[in-house]
Design a protein around this motif. Structure first.
Motif, PDB file in Angstrom:
ATOM      1  N   PHE A  93     -31.744 -32.458 -15.759  1.00  9.27           N
ATOM      2  CA  PHE A  93     -33.037 -32.926 -16.255  1.00  9.27           C
ATOM      3  C   PHE A  93     -34.182 -32.178 -15.578  1.00  9.27           C
ATOM      4  N   PHE A  94     -34.159 -32.094 -14.259  1.00  7.06           N
ATOM      5  CA  PHE A  94     -35.296 -31.478 -13.568  1.00  7.06           C
ATOM      6  C   PHE A  94     -35.310 -29.960 -13.740  1.00  7.06           C
ATOM      7  N   MET A  95     -34.154 -29.341 -13.890  1.00  8.35           N
ATOM      8  CA  MET A  95     -34.145 -27.909 -14.197  1.00  8.35           C
ATOM      9  C   MET A  95     -34.686 -27.663 -15.596  1.00  8.35           C
ATOM     10  N   TYR A  96     -34.395 -28.581 -16.497  1.00 16.44           N
ATOM     11  CA  TYR A  96     -34.880 -28.437 -17.874  1.00 16.44           C
ATOM     12  C   TYR A  96     -36.392 -28.597 -17.952  1.00 16.44           C
TER      13      TYR A  96
ATOM     14  N   LEU B  82     -18.489 -40.796 -12.184  1.00 13.71           N
ATOM     15  CA  LEU B  82     -19.888 -41.175 -12.396  1.00 13.71           C
ATOM     16  C   LEU B  82     -20.798 -40.519 -11.372  1.00 13.71           C
ATOM     17  N   ILE B  83     -20.332 -40.369 -10.138  1.00 15.75           N
ATOM     18  CA  ILE B  83     -21.131 -39.679  -9.133  1.00 15.75           C
ATOM     19  C   ILE B  83     -21.365 -38.228  -9.545  1.00 15.75           C
ATOM     20  N   LEU B  84     -20.314 -37.566 -10.011  1.00 18.93           N
ATOM     21  CA  LEU B  84     -20.463 -36.189 -10.491  1.00 18.93           C
ATOM     22  C   LEU B  84     -21.390 -36.131 -11.697  1.00 18.93           C
ATOM     23  N   LEU B  85     -21.256 -37.104 -12.597  1.00 21.09           N
ATOM     24  CA  LEU B  85     -22.131 -37.147 -13.769  1.00 21.09           C
ATOM     25  C   LEU B  85     -23.585 -37.306 -13.365  1.00 21.09           C
ATOM     26  N   SER B  86     -23.843 -38.122 -12.354  1.00 16.56           N
ATOM     27  CA  SER B  86     -25.230 -38.329 -11.911  1.00 16.56           C
ATOM     28  C   SER B  86     -25.837 -37.035 -11.374  1.00 16.56           C
ATOM     29  N   VAL B  87     -25.043 -36.264 -10.647  1.00 12.24           N
ATOM     30  CA  VAL B  87     -25.528 -34.980 -10.124  1.00 12.24           C
ATOM     31  C   VAL B  87     -25.893 -34.050 -11.278  1.00 12.24           C
ATOM     32  N   VAL B  88     -25.020 -33.997 -12.283  1.00 16.73           N
ATOM     33  CA  VAL B  88     -25.277 -33.139 -13.441  1.00 16.73           C
ATOM     34  C   VAL B  88     -26.529 -33.596 -14.187  1.00 16.73           C
TER      35      VAL B  88
ATOM     36  N   ARG C 200     -43.932 -33.121   4.477  1.00 19.15           N
ATOM     37  CA  ARG C 200     -43.415 -32.093   3.572  1.00 19.15           C
ATOM     38  C   ARG C 200     -41.947 -31.724   3.812  1.00 19.15           C
ATOM     39  N   PRO C 201     -41.480 -31.575   5.048  1.00 18.75           N
ATOM     40  CA  PRO C 201     -40.059 -31.201   5.223  1.00 18.75           C
ATOM     41  C   PRO C 201     -39.075 -32.249   4.714  1.00 18.75           C
ATOM     42  N   TYR C 202     -39.532 -33.487   4.531  1.00 22.20           N
ATOM     43  CA  TYR C 202     -38.623 -34.573   4.163  1.00 22.20           C
ATOM     44  C   TYR C 202     -38.633 -34.892   2.673  1.00 22.20           C
ATOM     45  N   ILE C 203     -39.462 -34.194   1.906  1.00 23.49           N
ATOM     46  CA  ILE C 203     -39.546 -34.454   0.473  1.00 23.49           C
ATOM     47  C   ILE C 203     -38.216 -34.224  -0.236  1.00 23.49           C
ATOM     48  N   PRO C 204     -37.489 -33.126   0.025  1.00 20.79           N
ATOM     49  CA  PRO C 204     -36.210 -32.944  -0.682  1.00 20.79           C
ATOM     50  C   PRO C 204     -35.224 -34.093  -0.456  1.00 20.79           C
ATOM     51  N   LEU C 205     -35.148 -34.585   0.780  1.00 18.97           N
ATOM     52  CA  LEU C 205     -34.214 -35.667   1.069  1.00 18.97           C
ATOM     53  C   LEU C 205     -34.692 -36.979   0.451  1.00 18.97           C
ATOM     54  N   LEU C 206     -35.980 -37.256   0.518  1.00 17.25           N
ATOM     55  CA  LEU C 206     -36.522 -38.456  -0.118  1.00 17.25           C
ATOM     56  C   LEU C 206     -36.284 -38.414  -1.623  1.00 17.25           C
ATOM     57  N   PHE C 207     -36.523 -37.263  -2.210  1.00 10.33           N
ATOM     58  CA  PHE C 207     -36.329 -37.072  -3.645  1.00 10.33           C
ATOM     59  C   PHE C 207     -34.864 -37.306  -4.020  1.00 10.33           C
ATOM     60  N   THR C 208     -33.952 -36.734  -3.229  1.00  6.42           N
ATOM     61  CA  THR C 208     -32.521 -36.890  -3.497  1.00  6.42           C
ATOM     62  C   THR C 208     -32.092 -38.342  -3.371  1.00  6.42           C
ATOM     63  N   PHE C 209     -32.504 -38.988  -2.289  1.00  2.00           N
ATOM     64  CA  PHE C 209     -32.153 -40.398  -2.093  1.00  2.00           C
ATOM     65  C   PHE C 209     -32.602 -41.243  -3.280  1.00  2.00           C
ATOM     66  N   PHE C 210     -33.857 -41.117  -3.643  1.00  2.00           N
ATOM     67  CA  PHE C 210     -34.417 -42.007  -4.656  1.00  2.00           C
ATOM     68  C   PHE C 210     -33.739 -41.821  -6.011  1.00  2.00           C
ATOM     69  N   PHE C 211     -33.670 -40.591  -6.491  1.00  2.00           N
ATOM     70  CA  PHE C 211     -33.175 -40.389  -7.846  1.00  2.00           C
ATOM     71  C   PHE C 211     -31.654 -40.511  -7.925  1.00  2.00           C
ATOM     72  N   PHE C 212     -30.948 -40.126  -6.875  1.00  2.00           N
ATOM     73  CA  PHE C 212     -29.496 -40.297  -6.897  1.00  2.00           C
ATOM     74  C   PHE C 212     -29.129 -41.777  -6.915  1.00  2.00           C
ATOM     75  N   ILE C 213     -29.763 -42.556  -6.053  1.00  2.00           N
ATOM     76  CA  ILE C 213     -29.480 -43.992  -6.017  1.00  2.00           C
ATOM     77  C   ILE C 213     -29.924 -44.659  -7.315  1.00  2.00           C
ATOM     78  N   LEU C 214     -31.091 -44.268  -7.819  1.00  2.00           N
ATOM     79  CA  LEU C 214     -31.607 -44.863  -9.049  1.00  2.00           C
ATOM     80  C   LEU C 214     -30.651 -44.648 -10.222  1.00  2.00           C
ATOM     81  N   VAL C 215     -30.242 -43.407 -10.444  1.00  2.00           N
ATOM     82  CA  VAL C 215     -29.369 -43.105 -11.577  1.00  2.00           C
ATOM     83  C   VAL C 215     -28.019 -43.790 -11.417  1.00  2.00           C
ATOM     84  N   ASN C 216     -27.446 -43.745 -10.215  1.00  2.00           N
ATOM     85  CA  ASN C 216     -26.139 -44.365 -10.004  1.00  2.00           C
ATOM     86  C   ASN C 216     -26.198 -45.888 -10.113  1.00  2.00           C
TER      87      ASN C 216
END
Length: 263
Positions: A49-52, A38-44, A90-106
């Motif tokens: 989605f965002f690449m699309y 499921l963790i791998l699925l969440s990454v995919v 601005r430097p922390y946006i990628p990490l904030l983005f990753t935290f939020f959406f990874f935790i949300l989806v999982n």
């Protein structure tokens, strides 16, 4: 013995082992189970989605592009700029983005039929993310203030009589440097695990009553169990979303505190 007088078998509540199934297969010493998949699925899903949605950035966005931009804007503006600050976020946006959406989806995996497992109900996932957050904000604080300055900032509150530092320094160190990362992980893990177990217990007990145990009273109780289960389900969906927000929000607050100039 009269069948009508037989004592029904006891209800056996779901256990931790029922919530976390055994591994599906192993690669060397690494066990791969539903949790890992499921963790791998969440990454995919997140990356796909965002690449699309950004592949064709139109002036008039499609529904997918609008949804993606809205999600990014929420993290950027409300969790980045508003908390960390206009000049620093601005430097922390990628990490904030990753935290939020990874935790949300999982987290939401726990509310999707068949999947039905919030991966943050496993302590390992929660503590890995909390460790990443911990090392980032400590590194940011040391980089900004130096090791000594950061230590003073974390352990010596301003405008306090110096004699109290004898007590405050160890307490503040324990609170900020040890308890903070533990509770950061424990908050999301405990809520996901408790919610997942509550849904399992409600579903199991409802199924138990629906088998006719207790006669008409048991069947009537199963109807109530369905209503209770639905209430817990939608409450859990709300908590899953909130926990993704709270975890990311706290990280932003910690970073802002590390960047803030001392008094």
């Amino acid at each position: 013995m009269n069948p009508a007088l037989r004592i029904p078998a006891e209800f056996v509540a779901p256990s931790v082992e029922d919530a976390h199934l055994p591994p599906l297969f192993t690669v060397g010493t690494f066990e791969v189970g539903k949790h890992s998949l499921l963790i791998l699925l969440s990454v995919v899903l997140i990356a796909g989605f965002f690449m699309y949605v950004v592949r064709r950035r139109a002036l008039v966005p499609s529904k997918g592009q609008y949804l993606g931009e809205m999600g990014y804007g929420f993290v950027r503006n409300h969790l980045g700029r508003d908390i960390i600050g206009e000049k620093e976020f601005r430097p922390y946006i990628p990490l904030l983005f990753t935290f939020f959406f990874f935790i949300l989806v999982n987290n939401l995996f726990g509310s999707i039929p068949v999947l039905q497992l919030p991966t943050f109900s496993h302590p390992g996932t929660a503590y890995v993310f909390a460790a990443i957050a911990y090392f980032v904000w400590v590194f940011v604080g040391i980089k900004r203030h130096g090791f000594g300055g950061f230590f003073v900032k974390m352990t010596m509150p301003p405008d306090v009589p110096k004699v109290l530092y004898i007590v405050l320094i160890p307490l503040e160190f324990l609170s900020n440097m040890i308890i903070r990362p533990v509770t950061h992980a424990l908050r999301v893990f405990a809520t996901m695990f408790a919610g997942h177990m509550a849904i399992m217990v409600a579903a199991g007990f409802t199924a138990y009553l629906a088998t006719g145990v207790g006669g008409a009273l048991g069947i009537g109780g199963s109807v109530f169990g369905v209503i209770l289960g639905l209430f817990i389900y939608f409450l859990e969906v709300l908590i899953q979303i909130l926990q993704a927000y709270i975890f990311t929000l706290l990280f932003a607050v910690y970073v802002q505190g590390s960047l803030q100039e001392g008094h």
